[in-house]
Design an enzyme around this catalytic site. Structure first.
Site, PDB file in Angstrom:
ATOM      1  N   HIS A 161       0.837  -1.216   0.000  1.00  0.00           N
ATOM      2  CA  HIS A 161       0.000   0.000   0.000  1.00  0.00           C
ATOM      3  C   HIS A 161       0.869   1.262   0.000  1.00  0.00           C
ATOM      4  CE1 HIS A 161      -3.242  -2.783   1.179  1.00  0.00           C
ATOM      5  NE2 HIS A 161      -2.328  -3.289   2.000  1.00  0.00           N
ATOM      6  N   SER A 282      14.255  21.768 -15.936  1.00  0.00           N
ATOM      7  CA  SER A 282      13.033  22.477 -16.263  1.00  0.00           C
ATOM      8  C   SER A 282      13.414  23.804 -16.894  1.00  0.00           C
ATOM      9  CB  SER A 282      12.234  22.713 -14.974  1.00  0.00           C
ATOM     10  OG  SER A 282      11.393  23.836 -15.132  1.00  0.00           O
ATOM     11  N   LYS A 288      15.106  21.853 -10.708  1.00  0.00           N
ATOM     12  CA  LYS A 288      14.521  20.578 -11.100  1.00  0.00           C
ATOM     13  C   LYS A 288      15.471  19.661 -11.858  1.00  0.00           C
ATOM     14  CE  LYS A 288      10.623  19.482 -10.929  1.00  0.00           C
ATOM     15  NZ  LYS A 288       9.450  19.980 -11.640  1.00  0.00           N
ATOM     16  N   ASN A 290      14.368  16.295 -13.767  1.00  0.00           N
ATOM     17  CA  ASN A 290      13.186  15.470 -14.018  1.00  0.00           C
ATOM     18  C   ASN A 290      13.541  14.086 -14.570  1.00  0.00           C
ATOM     19  OD1 ASN A 290      11.516  17.601 -13.228  1.00  0.00           O
ATOM     20  ND2 ASN A 290      11.524  18.460 -15.304  1.00  0.00           N
ATOM     21  N   GLU A 295       9.581   8.427 -17.074  1.00  0.00           N
ATOM     22  CA  GLU A 295       8.232   8.956 -17.319  1.00  0.00           C
ATOM     23  C   GLU A 295       7.763   8.644 -18.731  1.00  0.00           C
ATOM     24  OE1 GLU A 295       8.181  12.693 -14.174  1.00  0.00           O
ATOM     25  OE2 GLU A 295       8.428  13.102 -16.294  1.00  0.00           O
ATOM     26  N   GLN A 327      -4.417  -5.505 -43.763  1.00  0.00           N
ATOM     27  CA  GLN A 327      -3.347  -4.569 -44.107  1.00  0.00           C
ATOM     28  C   GLN A 327      -3.105  -3.597 -42.946  1.00  0.00           C
ATOM     29  OE1 GLN A 327      -2.804  -3.208 -48.244  1.00  0.00           O
ATOM     30  NE2 GLN A 327      -3.337  -1.185 -47.468  1.00  0.00           N
TER      31      GLN A 327
HETATM   32  N1  ARG Z   1      -0.816  -5.130 -48.853  1.00  0.00           N
HETATM   33  C1  ARG Z   1      -1.598  -6.266 -48.515  1.00  0.00           C
HETATM   34  C2  ARG Z   1      -1.588  -6.492 -47.008  1.00  0.00           C
HETATM   35  O1  ARG Z   1      -0.837  -5.888 -46.346  1.00  0.00           O
HETATM   36  C3  ARG Z   1      -1.032  -7.479 -49.197  1.00  0.00           C
HETATM   37  C4  ARG Z   1      -2.044  -8.535 -49.485  1.00  0.00           C
HETATM   38  C5  ARG Z   1      -3.045  -8.035 -50.448  1.00  0.00           C
HETATM   39  N2  ARG Z   1      -3.860  -9.082 -50.976  1.00  0.00           N
HETATM   40  C6  ARG Z   1      -4.963  -8.823 -51.623  1.00  0.00           C
HETATM   41  N3  ARG Z   1      -5.590  -9.824 -52.115  1.00  0.00           N
HETATM   42  N4  ARG Z   1      -5.420  -7.605 -51.769  1.00  0.00           N
HETATM   43  O2  ARG Z   1      -2.367  -7.258 -46.493  1.00  0.00           O
END
Ligand code: ARG
Length: 464
Positions: A161, A282, A288, A290, A295, A327
């Protein structure tokens, strides 16, 4: 070789503008070019396997490998021209290869798809990052063990605590951090085991009709085996989520470490001196110093956990198999790895220069009646029930508070007012040194136990 339908460019103005925006919107090359080395590595292995399986001629294979190697050099030297028209890292490299070597370049994509290609690249990329992270983690743990070795008998207060609870050794406290990071290290290696499985050959989702040799490609790329299900291989990013979860745990541990360093370097605690090179002043308050590095690390832990949540939400509810959603896995992953490596590096560099203010630690333990439990345990050994002993010690602590004395500074006669069971031998238990020395079982805070733990830790680091 691009997704953009160039015919559309001559149609209505609206369609033209939308296409231009969608081209940018859907492209990933700005960030996924970071996996270029892994993409080339995967393609070289794929071409080698295609040739061994009779799908490419040796001339074609050699032209592909020479071309990819040259492209790798261009990228490294910063000469490669990335184009958003080619959408992503895979298409950019393939287009350049075809420019360089002609028809053989167009054959590289036989028996694969970008879906298994990208899943492979990320795994190769994470494997590299995990080995870098593991090295930094080991460097930090080594620094912690070395500091613990200097402080196996340095006494400080242990807290619950955030109130002084019982005396401990600073070495023991440091070794607690070591233990947390050891579990993190194991988690990283475990995560690596599961991600080190090769998706190539899954192609778009269903596999390929070419007579490919997936064991060969897996062997060439250092994967433990080819993946077992093509749909799963191109769609799941659970390995990336696992990595982000492991990274989040490490950052959570570093945030706790940070919090203690921040508290301890304050004038109120004054337990440690942080190296100047890791602090800033600071702009307005000249006195100071820091603790910026701890942090920032504490702050960055939130960012990494944010990436974990982003990846979980990205994957949630996706139907099989590949979806373009995936993606979106790259930026959080890259930032997770970068942030983690930078934080570990800062800590590994800083910890060797932490200076413990032993006298302040000692006096703080003394002021906090840290040996009260030892007095209770003493009375229990003399035959008193623990609850009664707890009561007696409470009275002694009250006297100490009223007269501004530690328990070890109260006279025997005064202590005997609270219980006749107390004898001269009690002072052996009321000192801070006596208290820590008594806790010498495995996992305890006694200097001799800490020294043993340090030996075990050093062995563990050596065996990695
Ligand atoms: N740039 C795409 C990704 O990062 C690669 C795969 C894309 N495939 C597709 N069928 N559009 O996932």
């Amino acid at each position: 070789m691009t997704n953009i339908n160039t015919d559309k460019l001559s149609s209505a103005r609206f369609a033209e503008a939308t296409d231009a925006f969608v081209e940018v919107f859907t492209a990933s090359v700005d960030f996924d070019q970071r996996m270029a080395a892994q993409d080339i590595q995967g393609s070289i292995a794929h071409a080698t396997m295609l040739c061994a399986s009779g799908i490419l001629s040796t001339d074609e294979r050699d032209a592909i490998i020479a071309g990819l190697t040259q492209i790798g050099g261009e990228i490294e030297r910063g000469e490669f021209v990335w184009s958003i028209k080619q959408e992503d890292v895979h298409m950019n490299i393939e287009a350049r290869l075809t420019d360089m070597i002609g028809i053989a370049g167009k054959k590289l994509h036989t028996g694969r798809s970008r879906n298994d290609q990208v899943a492979t690249d990320i795994r190769l990329y994470l494997r590299d990052e995990i080995s870098h992270i593991s090295r930094e983690l080991t460097r930090l743990q080594t620094a912690i063990v070395n500091l613990a070795e200097q402080h196996s008998d340095t006494i400080m207060p242990g807290f619950t605590h955030l109130q002084v609870a019982q005396p401990i050794t600073f070495g023991h406290h440091l070794m607690a951090w070591f233990e947390m990071l050891s579990r993190d290290y194991e988690r990283l290696q475990d995560c690596c085991k599961r991600l080190n499985v090769m998706p190539l050959g899954a192609a778009a989702l269903a596999g390929t009709s070419y007579p490919i040799d997936r064991h060969m490609t897996a062997g060439l790329l250092g994967f433990s085996r080819p993946s077992a299900n093509s749909l799963d291989s191109v769609s799941d990013r659970d390995f990336a989520i696992e990595f982000a979860a492991t990274a989040s745990l490490i950052m959570m541990h570093l945030s706790r470490f940070s919090e203690e360093l921040i508290l301890w370097s304050s004038a109120q605690f004054d337990f440690i001196d942080m190296p100047d090179a890791f602090c800033t002043g600071s702009s307005i308050m000249p006195q100071k110093k820091n603790p910026d590095v701890p942090e920032l690390v504490r702050g960055k832990s939130g960012r990494v956990t944010g990436h974990l949540v982003a990846l979980l939400m990205l994957m949630k509810s996706q139907p099989l198999a590949y979806n373009k959603d995936n993606q979106e896995d790259k930026e959080p992953l890259f930032d997770t790895a970068d942030t983690l490596i930078n934080c570990l590096r800062a800590y590994a560099d800083m910890v060797p220069h932490l200076r413990a203010k032993k006298a302040n630690m000692y006096n703080s333990a003394k002021r906090g009646f840290a040996t009260a439990t030892d007095l209770a345990d003493y009375l229990v050994r003399k035959g008193m029930a623990f609850r009664d002993a707890h009561e007696v010690v409470g009275l002694a602590v009250r006297l100490g508070l009223e007269t501004e004395r530690d328990l070890s500074e109260i006279s025997l006669a005064e202590l005997q007012q609270f219980s006749a069971l107390i004898g001269e031998d009690v002072f052996g238990y009321l000192t801070l040194e006596g208290s820590v020395a008594a806790r010498k079982h495995i996992g305890g805070t006694a200097p001799e136990t800490v020294k043993q733990a340090i030996l075990t830790a050093k062995q563990q680091l050596q065996d990695r």
